[in-house]
Motif scaffolding. Structure first.
Motif, PDB file in Angstrom:
ATOM      1  N   LEU A 160       0.968  -0.957   0.099  1.00  0.00           N
ATOM      2  CA  LEU A 160       0.018   0.114   0.196  1.00  0.00           C
ATOM      3  C   LEU A 160       0.766   1.209   0.005  1.00  0.00           C
ATOM      4  CD1 LEU A 160      -3.074   1.169   0.322  1.00  0.00           C
ATOM      5  CD2 LEU A 160      -2.558   1.273   2.743  1.00  0.00           C
ATOM      6  N   VAL A 161       0.696   1.929  -1.024  1.00  0.00           N
ATOM      7  CA  VAL A 161       1.699   3.159  -1.172  1.00  0.00           C
ATOM      8  C   VAL A 161       0.773   4.361  -1.010  1.00  0.00           C
ATOM      9  CG1 VAL A 161       3.329   1.951  -2.403  1.00  0.00           C
ATOM     10  CG2 VAL A 161       1.500   3.129  -3.744  1.00  0.00           C
ATOM     11  N   SER A 162      -0.467   4.469  -1.278  1.00  0.00           N
ATOM     12  CA  SER A 162      -1.223   5.562  -1.142  1.00  0.00           C
ATOM     13  C   SER A 162      -2.571   5.262  -0.600  1.00  0.00           C
ATOM     14  CB  SER A 162      -1.448   6.509  -2.449  1.00  0.00           C
ATOM     15  OG  SER A 162      -2.299   7.647  -2.439  1.00  0.00           O
ATOM     16  N   VAL A 163      -3.049   6.122   0.519  1.00  0.00           N
ATOM     17  CA  VAL A 163      -4.596   5.794   0.791  1.00  0.00           C
ATOM     18  C   VAL A 163      -5.169   7.635   1.203  1.00  0.00           C
ATOM     19  CG1 VAL A 163      -4.024   5.269   3.015  1.00  0.00           C
ATOM     20  CG2 VAL A 163      -5.960   4.781   2.491  1.00  0.00           C
ATOM     21  N   VAL A 164      -6.262   7.682   0.793  1.00  0.00           N
ATOM     22  CA  VAL A 164      -6.889   9.066   1.112  1.00  0.00           C
ATOM     23  C   VAL A 164      -8.249   8.837   1.492  1.00  0.00           C
ATOM     24  CG1 VAL A 164      -7.706  11.258  -0.175  1.00  0.00           C
ATOM     25  CG2 VAL A 164      -5.454  10.019  -0.883  1.00  0.00           C
ATOM     26  N   ASP A 165      -8.616   9.646   2.532  1.00  0.00           N
ATOM     27  CA  ASP A 165      -9.912   9.816   3.146  1.00  0.00           C
ATOM     28  C   ASP A 165     -10.745  10.327   2.057  1.00  0.00           C
ATOM     29  OD1 ASP A 165      -9.507   8.152   5.431  1.00  0.00           O
ATOM     30  OD2 ASP A 165      -8.710   9.796   6.346  1.00  0.00           O
ATOM     31  N   LEU A 166     -12.084   9.940   1.477  1.00  0.00           N
ATOM     32  CA  LEU A 166     -12.682  10.732   0.708  1.00  0.00           C
ATOM     33  C   LEU A 166     -13.693  11.480   1.578  1.00  0.00           C
ATOM     34  CD1 LEU A 166     -13.175   7.798  -2.058  1.00  0.00           C
ATOM     35  CD2 LEU A 166     -11.738   9.702  -2.135  1.00  0.00           C
ATOM     36  N   GLU A 167     -14.039  12.868   0.824  1.00  0.00           N
ATOM     37  CA  GLU A 167     -15.054  13.480   1.307  1.00  0.00           C
ATOM     38  C   GLU A 167     -16.350  13.331   0.982  1.00  0.00           C
ATOM     39  OE1 GLU A 167     -15.577  16.824  -2.165  1.00  0.00           O
ATOM     40  OE2 GLU A 167     -14.264  17.650  -0.622  1.00  0.00           O
ATOM     41  N   ALA A 225     -12.897  19.306   0.921  1.00  0.00           N
ATOM     42  CA  ALA A 225     -11.284  19.081   1.096  1.00  0.00           C
ATOM     43  C   ALA A 225     -10.906  20.263   0.814  1.00  0.00           C
ATOM     44  CB  ALA A 225     -11.189  17.801   0.284  1.00  0.00           C
ATOM     45  N   SER A 226     -10.792  20.943  -0.007  1.00  0.00           N
ATOM     46  CA  SER A 226     -10.071  22.179  -0.225  1.00  0.00           C
ATOM     47  C   SER A 226     -10.602  23.422   0.966  1.00  0.00           C
ATOM     48  CB  SER A 226     -10.331  22.744  -1.609  1.00  0.00           C
ATOM     49  OG  SER A 226     -11.580  23.174  -1.919  1.00  0.00           O
ATOM     50  N   ARG A 227     -11.579  23.426   1.113  1.00  0.00           N
ATOM     51  CA  ARG A 227     -12.134  24.482   2.233  1.00  0.00           C
ATOM     52  C   ARG A 227     -11.633  23.995   3.562  1.00  0.00           C
ATOM     53  NH1 ARG A 227     -17.251  24.375  -0.781  1.00  0.00           N
ATOM     54  NH2 ARG A 227     -17.908  22.611   0.553  1.00  0.00           N
ATOM     55  N   GLN A 228     -11.551  22.634   3.814  1.00  0.00           N
ATOM     56  CA  GLN A 228     -11.014  22.255   5.052  1.00  0.00           C
ATOM     57  C   GLN A 228      -9.424  22.730   5.275  1.00  0.00           C
ATOM     58  OE1 GLN A 228     -12.247  20.996   7.849  1.00  0.00           O
ATOM     59  NE2 GLN A 228     -10.563  20.504   8.740  1.00  0.00           N
ATOM     60  N   GLN A 229      -8.460  22.598   4.018  1.00  0.00           N
ATOM     61  CA  GLN A 229      -7.281  22.944   4.054  1.00  0.00           C
ATOM     62  C   GLN A 229      -7.215  24.369   4.518  1.00  0.00           C
ATOM     63  OE1 GLN A 229      -5.747  21.491   0.401  1.00  0.00           O
ATOM     64  NE2 GLN A 229      -5.459  19.539   1.357  1.00  0.00           N
ATOM     65  N   ILE A 230      -8.035  25.449   3.701  1.00  0.00           N
ATOM     66  CA  ILE A 230      -8.026  26.883   3.894  1.00  0.00           C
ATOM     67  C   ILE A 230      -8.470  27.013   5.497  1.00  0.00           C
ATOM     68  CG2 ILE A 230      -9.179  28.856   3.457  1.00  0.00           C
ATOM     69  CD1 ILE A 230      -9.421  27.837   0.364  1.00  0.00           C
ATOM     70  N   LYS A 231      -9.539  26.078   5.899  1.00  0.00           N
ATOM     71  CA  LYS A 231      -9.723  26.335   7.333  1.00  0.00           C
ATOM     72  C   LYS A 231      -8.776  26.142   8.153  1.00  0.00           C
ATOM     73  CE  LYS A 231     -13.260  25.039  10.557  1.00  0.00           C
ATOM     74  NZ  LYS A 231     -14.541  23.925  11.007  1.00  0.00           N
ATOM     75  N   VAL A 232      -7.973  25.151   8.059  1.00  0.00           N
ATOM     76  CA  VAL A 232      -6.672  24.734   8.821  1.00  0.00           C
ATOM     77  C   VAL A 232      -5.835  25.982   9.021  1.00  0.00           C
ATOM     78  CG1 VAL A 232      -4.700  23.466   9.139  1.00  0.00           C
ATOM     79  CG2 VAL A 232      -6.870  22.288   8.498  1.00  0.00           C
ATOM     80  N   HIS A 233      -5.555  26.645   7.753  1.00  0.00           N
ATOM     81  CA  HIS A 233      -4.736  27.904   7.835  1.00  0.00           C
ATOM     82  C   HIS A 233      -5.298  28.886   8.667  1.00  0.00           C
ATOM     83  CE1 HIS A 233      -3.909  31.603   5.914  1.00  0.00           C
ATOM     84  NE2 HIS A 233      -2.656  31.534   6.044  1.00  0.00           N
ATOM     85  N   TYR A 331      -8.171  14.042   1.389  1.00  0.00           N
ATOM     86  CA  TYR A 331      -6.666  14.130   1.679  1.00  0.00           C
ATOM     87  C   TYR A 331      -6.612  13.758   3.112  1.00  0.00           C
ATOM     88  CZ  TYR A 331      -7.353  18.405   4.880  1.00  0.00           C
ATOM     89  OH  TYR A 331      -7.451  19.168   5.614  1.00  0.00           O
ATOM     90  N   THR A 332      -5.443  13.103   3.568  1.00  0.00           N
ATOM     91  CA  THR A 332      -5.014  12.552   4.685  1.00  0.00           C
ATOM     92  C   THR A 332      -3.566  12.809   5.256  1.00  0.00           C
ATOM     93  OG1 THR A 332      -6.581  10.691   4.370  1.00  0.00           O
ATOM     94  CG2 THR A 332      -4.704  10.492   6.042  1.00  0.00           C
ATOM     95  N   CYS A 333      -3.642  13.631   6.316  1.00  0.00           N
ATOM     96  CA  CYS A 333      -2.227  13.942   6.892  1.00  0.00           C
ATOM     97  C   CYS A 333      -1.881  13.490   8.278  1.00  0.00           C
ATOM     98  CB  CYS A 333      -2.211  15.482   7.134  1.00  0.00           C
ATOM     99  SG  CYS A 333      -2.428  16.365   5.364  1.00  0.00           S
ATOM    100  N   ALA A 334      -0.377  13.217   8.467  1.00  0.00           N
ATOM    101  CA  ALA A 334      -0.176  12.647   9.856  1.00  0.00           C
ATOM    102  C   ALA A 334       1.239  13.614  10.014  1.00  0.00           C
ATOM    103  CB  ALA A 334       0.247  11.543   9.817  1.00  0.00           C
ATOM    104  N   ARG A 335       1.484  13.926  11.354  1.00  0.00           N
ATOM    105  CA  ARG A 335       2.677  14.825  11.994  1.00  0.00           C
ATOM    106  C   ARG A 335       3.586  13.816  11.949  1.00  0.00           C
ATOM    107  NH1 ARG A 335       0.904  16.803  16.344  1.00  0.00           N
ATOM    108  NH2 ARG A 335       1.073  14.742  17.441  1.00  0.00           N
ATOM    109  N   THR A 336       4.937  14.172  11.314  1.00  0.00           N
ATOM    110  CA  THR A 336       5.895  12.871  11.072  1.00  0.00           C
ATOM    111  C   THR A 336       7.192  13.467  11.972  1.00  0.00           C
ATOM    112  OG1 THR A 336       6.801  14.078   8.908  1.00  0.00           O
ATOM    113  CG2 THR A 336       5.061  12.056   8.886  1.00  0.00           C
ATOM    114  N   ASP A 337       7.084  14.810  12.503  1.00  0.00           N
ATOM    115  CA  ASP A 337       8.434  15.508  13.104  1.00  0.00           C
ATOM    116  C   ASP A 337       7.848  16.608  13.702  1.00  0.00           C
ATOM    117  OD1 ASP A 337      11.006  15.424  13.993  1.00  0.00           O
ATOM    118  OD2 ASP A 337      11.820  16.500  12.298  1.00  0.00           O
ATOM    119  N   ALA A 338       8.572  16.894  14.868  1.00  0.00           N
ATOM    120  CA  ALA A 338       8.497  18.178  15.574  1.00  0.00           C
ATOM    121  C   ALA A 338       9.760  18.553  16.208  1.00  0.00           C
ATOM    122  CB  ALA A 338       7.430  18.153  16.374  1.00  0.00           C
ATOM    123  N   ALA A 339      10.419  19.930  16.151  1.00  0.00           N
ATOM    124  CA  ALA A 339      11.479  20.181  16.535  1.00  0.00           C
ATOM    125  C   ALA A 339      11.459  21.913  16.789  1.00  0.00           C
ATOM    126  CB  ALA A 339      12.742  19.760  15.528  1.00  0.00           C
ATOM    127  N   GLY A 340      12.317  22.427  17.804  1.00  0.00           N
ATOM    128  CA  GLY A 340      12.485  23.594  18.079  1.00  0.00           C
ATOM    129  C   GLY A 340      13.087  24.024  19.197  1.00  0.00           C
TER     130      GLY A 340
END
Length: 351
Positions: A160-167, A225-233, A331-340
């Motif tokens: 499995l190389v790609s999986v997306v939650d559909l709106e 989906a696109s409105r959700q990304q803009i809402k996140v911003h 779209y489906t996202c996951a945090r993969t790193d954090a640093a500061g």
């Protein structure tokens, strides 16, 4: 990949051409001249049968459960690759950073292979083989995800190389031939489409980075989906008020493979990946950012003056053949790193 991932989302399809070879001698005698016939181009064949594809999905579910139960990265690596593997491992890492009392017991699950909607393209010998599937994790339920499984010839296995939650429960209208097979098309550099994977990727990143101001709202027509990304911003960049700032930006993307299937209107369904960052910073000295428990695996509970989070995402969009905006369908996202940089231990105001 687990049953749910928190959202904050190379194909070669040109036929191989066999060149004609003509052997000539320096002698001008016609008797010495030889010609060779042009071999017929290899005939495309389905990547695999329907039964084999459903077996791949069943095997994935089984091994994925075994790996998730123990957070066994090596075991998981036998059935996942690309952005999916990166997102799954990030879930393991996040869980391992939590106090044991906060780690929820793993609940096995599986995709319903029998009800999967399969999109299996034809390929010629030497081409990378893959197929897509619309999947549900509940028997009798409409598919809620679209996934790509790609063959790993070296290891002789499918992953499995790609999986997306559909709106939406309405699936893309994929073009099928008389035998029910899909048609793979170029996902990059395809002049027959209004946008390719690189244009779509830039549009998605702009949705996060500017709220779609520069290219996002030009590349994509408004969808959930696109409105959700803009809402996140919009929501995230205002969360600190005057105490801090948040900036989104594109980041180095290791996952450049993209997959495309022809749709009945002459356009295509594209599945691709992107990587972006979110940098939170305090407005002035004397303030600090206190990491949450979910950040503990990376930030270890240490207050910071700024934190840069990295997100790996899988995205899916339908693209028209004519010049018109595309539709981001999930779209489906996951945090993969954090640093500061950490701050001192002295008590300060909080951001």
């Amino acid at each position: 990949m687990r049953n749910a991932v928190r959202a904050l989302p190379l194909l070669v399809s040109a036929a191989l051409l066999a060149g004609a070879a003509t052997a000539c001698s320096s002698d001008d005698t016609s008797a010495d001249k030889k010609t060779t016939s042009t071999p017929a181009p290899p005939k495309p064949a389905p990547a695999l049968s329907d039964a084999q594809a459903r077996a791949v999905i069943t095997t994935y579910s089984k091994i994925n459960n075994e790996a998730n139960a123990q957070r066994d990265r090596a075991r998981l690596d036998t059935v996942e690759d690309g952005p999916v593997y990166a997102m799954s491992v990030s879930e393991y890492t996040e869980t391992e950073g939590l106090p044991k009392a906060d780690r929820k017991p793993y609940k096995p699950w599986s995709y319903d292979a029998s009800s999967a909607k399969l999109y299996i393209p034809r390929f010629t010998t030497g081409q990378d083989r893959w197929f897509a599937a619309a999947l549900s994790s509940e028997k009798g339920k409409d598919p809620s995800r679209i996934a790509v499984f790609a063959e790993q010839p070296k290891d002789k296995r499918w992953e499995l190389v790609s999986v997306v939650d559909l709106e939406s429960k309405t699936l893309p209208d994929i073009a099928l031939d008389k035998s029910g097979h899909a048609t793979a098309v170029d996902a990059t550099g395809n002049k027959q489409l209004a946008a390719d994977a690189s244009v779509l990727r830039a549009g998605v990143i702009d949705n996060f980075a500017t709220g779609g101001t520069n290219t996002g709202t030009k590349v994509f027509k408004p969808t959930k989906a696109s409105r959700q990304q803009i809402k996140v911003h919009d929501k995230t960049t205002r969360k600190f008020g005057k105490l801090g700032t948040t900036v989104f930006a594109g980041a180095s993307n290791r996952f450049k493979d993209a997959y495309a299937l022809k749709t009945r209107d002459g356009g295509a369904l594209l599945l691709f990946a992107h990587t972006h960052t979110q940098t939170d910073a305090v407005a002035h000295s004397g303030l600090q950012i206190n990491p949450s428990k979910e950040d503990n695996a990376w930030l270890h509970g240490t207050p910071r003056t700024s934190v840069t989070y990295t997100f790996v995402c899988s995205d899916a969009a339908t693209v028209p053949a004519k010049a018109a905006p595309s539709q981001l369908i999930g779209y489906t996202c996951a945090r993969t790193d954090a640093a500061g940089p950490p701050v001192g231990s002295a008590a300060t105001d909080r951001a």
